[in-house]
Scaffold this active site. Sequence first.
Site, PDB file in Angstrom:
ATOM      1  N   ASP A 244       0.864  -1.023   0.135  1.00 53.53           N
ATOM      2  CA  ASP A 244      -0.357   0.239   0.024  1.00 53.53           C
ATOM      3  C   ASP A 244       0.823   0.943  -0.602  1.00 53.53           C
ATOM      4  OD1 ASP A 244      -2.422   1.285   0.037  1.00 53.53           O
ATOM      5  OD2 ASP A 244      -2.407   1.369   2.349  1.00 53.53           O
TER       6      ASP A 244
ATOM      7  N   HIS B   2      -9.515  -1.968  -8.279  1.00 55.15           N
ATOM      8  CA  HIS B   2      -9.393  -1.065  -7.720  1.00 55.15           C
ATOM      9  C   HIS B   2      -7.815  -0.372  -8.556  1.00 55.15           C
ATOM     10  CE1 HIS B   2      -8.525   1.804  -3.963  1.00 55.15           C
ATOM     11  NE2 HIS B   2      -7.332   1.621  -3.547  1.00 55.15           N
TER      12      HIS B   2
HETATM   13  C1  HEM Z   1     -10.356  -0.989   2.244  1.00 57.02           C
HETATM   14  C2  HEM Z   1      -9.518  -0.279   1.899  1.00 57.02           C
HETATM   15  C3  HEM Z   1      -8.327  -0.080   1.215  1.00 57.02           C
HETATM   16  C4  HEM Z   1      -7.231  -0.736   0.542  1.00 57.02           C
HETATM   17  C5  HEM Z   1      -6.307  -2.259   1.487  1.00 57.02           C
HETATM   18  C6  HEM Z   1      -6.009   0.054  -0.421  1.00 57.02           C
HETATM   19  C7  HEM Z   1      -5.660  -0.670  -1.204  1.00 57.02           C
HETATM   20  C8  HEM Z   1      -4.619  -0.173  -2.035  1.00 57.02           C
HETATM   21  C9  HEM Z   1      -3.562  -0.432  -3.265  1.00 57.02           C
HETATM   22  C10 HEM Z   1      -3.163  -2.255  -2.463  1.00 57.02           C
HETATM   23  C11 HEM Z   1      -3.854  -0.192  -3.893  1.00 57.02           C
HETATM   24  C12 HEM Z   1      -1.682   0.334  -4.884  1.00 57.02           C
HETATM   25  C13 HEM Z   1      -0.847   0.394  -4.625  1.00 57.02           C
HETATM   26  C14 HEM Z   1      -0.247   1.676  -4.084  1.00 57.02           C
HETATM   27  O1  HEM Z   1      -0.712   2.496  -5.033  1.00 57.02           O
HETATM   28  O2  HEM Z   1      -0.067   2.154  -3.255  1.00 57.02           O
HETATM   29  C15 HEM Z   1      -3.825   1.618  -4.289  1.00 57.02           C
HETATM   30  C16 HEM Z   1      -3.646   2.531  -4.209  1.00 57.02           C
HETATM   31  C17 HEM Z   1      -4.813   3.665  -4.086  1.00 57.02           C
HETATM   32  N1  HEM Z   1      -5.922   3.919  -3.233  1.00 57.02           N
HETATM   33 FE1  HEM Z   1      -6.320   2.478  -2.439  1.00 57.02          FE
HETATM   34  N2  HEM Z   1      -7.020   1.379  -0.632  1.00 57.02           N
HETATM   35  C18 HEM Z   1      -8.070   1.108   0.131  1.00 57.02           C
HETATM   36  C19 HEM Z   1      -8.514   2.464  -0.194  1.00 57.02           C
HETATM   37  C20 HEM Z   1      -9.370   3.397  -0.871  1.00 57.02           C
HETATM   38  C21 HEM Z   1      -9.522   4.271  -0.834  1.00 57.02           C
HETATM   39  C22 HEM Z   1     -10.687   5.015   0.239  1.00 57.02           C
HETATM   40  C23 HEM Z   1      -9.309   5.419  -1.783  1.00 57.02           C
HETATM   41  C24 HEM Z   1      -9.325   6.644  -1.667  1.00 57.02           C
HETATM   42  C25 HEM Z   1     -11.178   7.726  -2.476  1.00 57.02           C
HETATM   43  C26 HEM Z   1      -7.725   5.094  -2.119  1.00 57.02           C
HETATM   44  C27 HEM Z   1      -6.926   5.737  -3.437  1.00 57.02           C
HETATM   45  C28 HEM Z   1      -5.815   4.829  -3.963  1.00 57.02           C
HETATM   46  C29 HEM Z   1      -4.883   5.754  -4.994  1.00 57.02           C
HETATM   47  C30 HEM Z   1      -5.899   6.984  -5.118  1.00 57.02           C
HETATM   48  C31 HEM Z   1      -4.200   4.745  -5.397  1.00 57.02           C
HETATM   49  C32 HEM Z   1      -3.267   4.982  -5.860  1.00 57.02           C
HETATM   50  C33 HEM Z   1      -4.226   4.520  -7.551  1.00 57.02           C
HETATM   51  C34 HEM Z   1      -2.683   5.061  -8.352  1.00 57.02           C
HETATM   52  O3  HEM Z   1      -2.482   6.381  -8.954  1.00 57.02           O
HETATM   53  O4  HEM Z   1      -2.117   4.206  -9.061  1.00 57.02           O
HETATM   54  N3  HEM Z   1      -7.460   4.337  -1.479  1.00 57.02           N
HETATM   55  N4  HEM Z   1      -4.934   1.178  -2.664  1.00 57.02           N
END
Ligand code: HEM
Length: 306
Positions: free
Chosen positions: A136, A205
């Site tokens: 993450d 996601h």
């Molecule tokens: C259970 C809740 C969540 C989990 C387990 C989760 C997990 C992850 C993971 C594994 C990634 C890919 C690696 C990274 O770039 O960090 C990611 C990317 C991302 N997440 Fe989440 N996330 C969650 C909730 C959210 C929420 C609520 C938001 C915003 C409303 C969010 C926004 C983002 C963004 C902006 C990225 C990067 C996307 C990109 O530009 O490639 N995430 N998240």
Amino acid sequence: MTPQPAILLPPLAVGQVLTLRLTAAQQAKPLLRAFACLPIDDSLVVGFGWHFVQAVSGNVPGLRGFPAMTLPESAGGAAVPATQADIWVYMRAAEAGAALDRVLALMRLLPGGLTIVEDVATFTYRGGRDLSGYEDGTENPLGTAADAAAIIPNGPLAGGSFVAAQRWVHDLSALAAMPRKEQDAIVGRDRDSNEELASAPTTAHVKRTAQESFDPPAFMLRRSMPYGGAREQGLYFVAYGADLDRFEGVMRRMAGQDDGVVDALFRFSRPATGGYYWCPALKDGKLDLVPMVGAGGVDAMPDVAV
Ligand code: HEM
């Protein structure tokens, strides 16, 4: 103009997040004074919700209440709840005891009139992974790009930040019951290599949240940490932004509010809380509350140590 330093620093081994609510509006001013003389170092972030700002007759342009969302029926009745509180405190520390010491010292310092709505102990898991096992924070902006994403660049609130805080509850058994390929497709990355999948579905996601795919781009600085134990596990999601629109645009798309396509994360996780807070800039190592209440709004107070 100096941001609260812990906003820009990565999580340490443990964290502790408090959400507090005012029980008596007349306590808002004494609380304001207490926070105004609290030295803020690199282990502490403090944010204020819109109701607190109102209670001190202040104004923070761009701050609002967290919006609840209802997902399309295909998502099995999932919802994005709003549990807006008044004050949000995030501690980061190398060990749990140190975080607790700081939290207790802070609570002793504050006058009455606050109730603890949530007190969540968070931790770093396997070098920065979510409890699902996926890394993450990979696409977090770095260096000056992190500043640009998280910190208000100019105007009266310059140096401050807004934060979206949301506790998500995982169903890790549901995730574990899926074939590995299906799990990777939920996130859109290979769990072992962390490579983005070329064939990731639109529900993945990383497809739903791709920061550059928003107009304007929705860059934010995520500082989420896992929490939980034997009974319940999840992610305490924290995203700092120069405004709240960027988080809200991404959340809306995840929740299928734009095109009816719901983020596949909802197949194994649900948000249980959600709040927006303004994290003021620092002046002389203390929260600069003047932009909120004006120069006459904060009486001079002696230093206190936490
Ligand atoms: C259970 C809740 C969540 C989990 C387990 C989760 C997990 C992850 C993971 C594994 C990634 C890919 C690696 C990274 O770039 O960090 C990611 C990317 C991302 N997440 Fe989440 N996330 C969650 C909730 C959210 C929420 C609520 C938001 C915003 C409303 C969010 C926004 C983002 C963004 C902006 C990225 C990067 C996307 C990109 O530009 O490639 N995430 N998240």
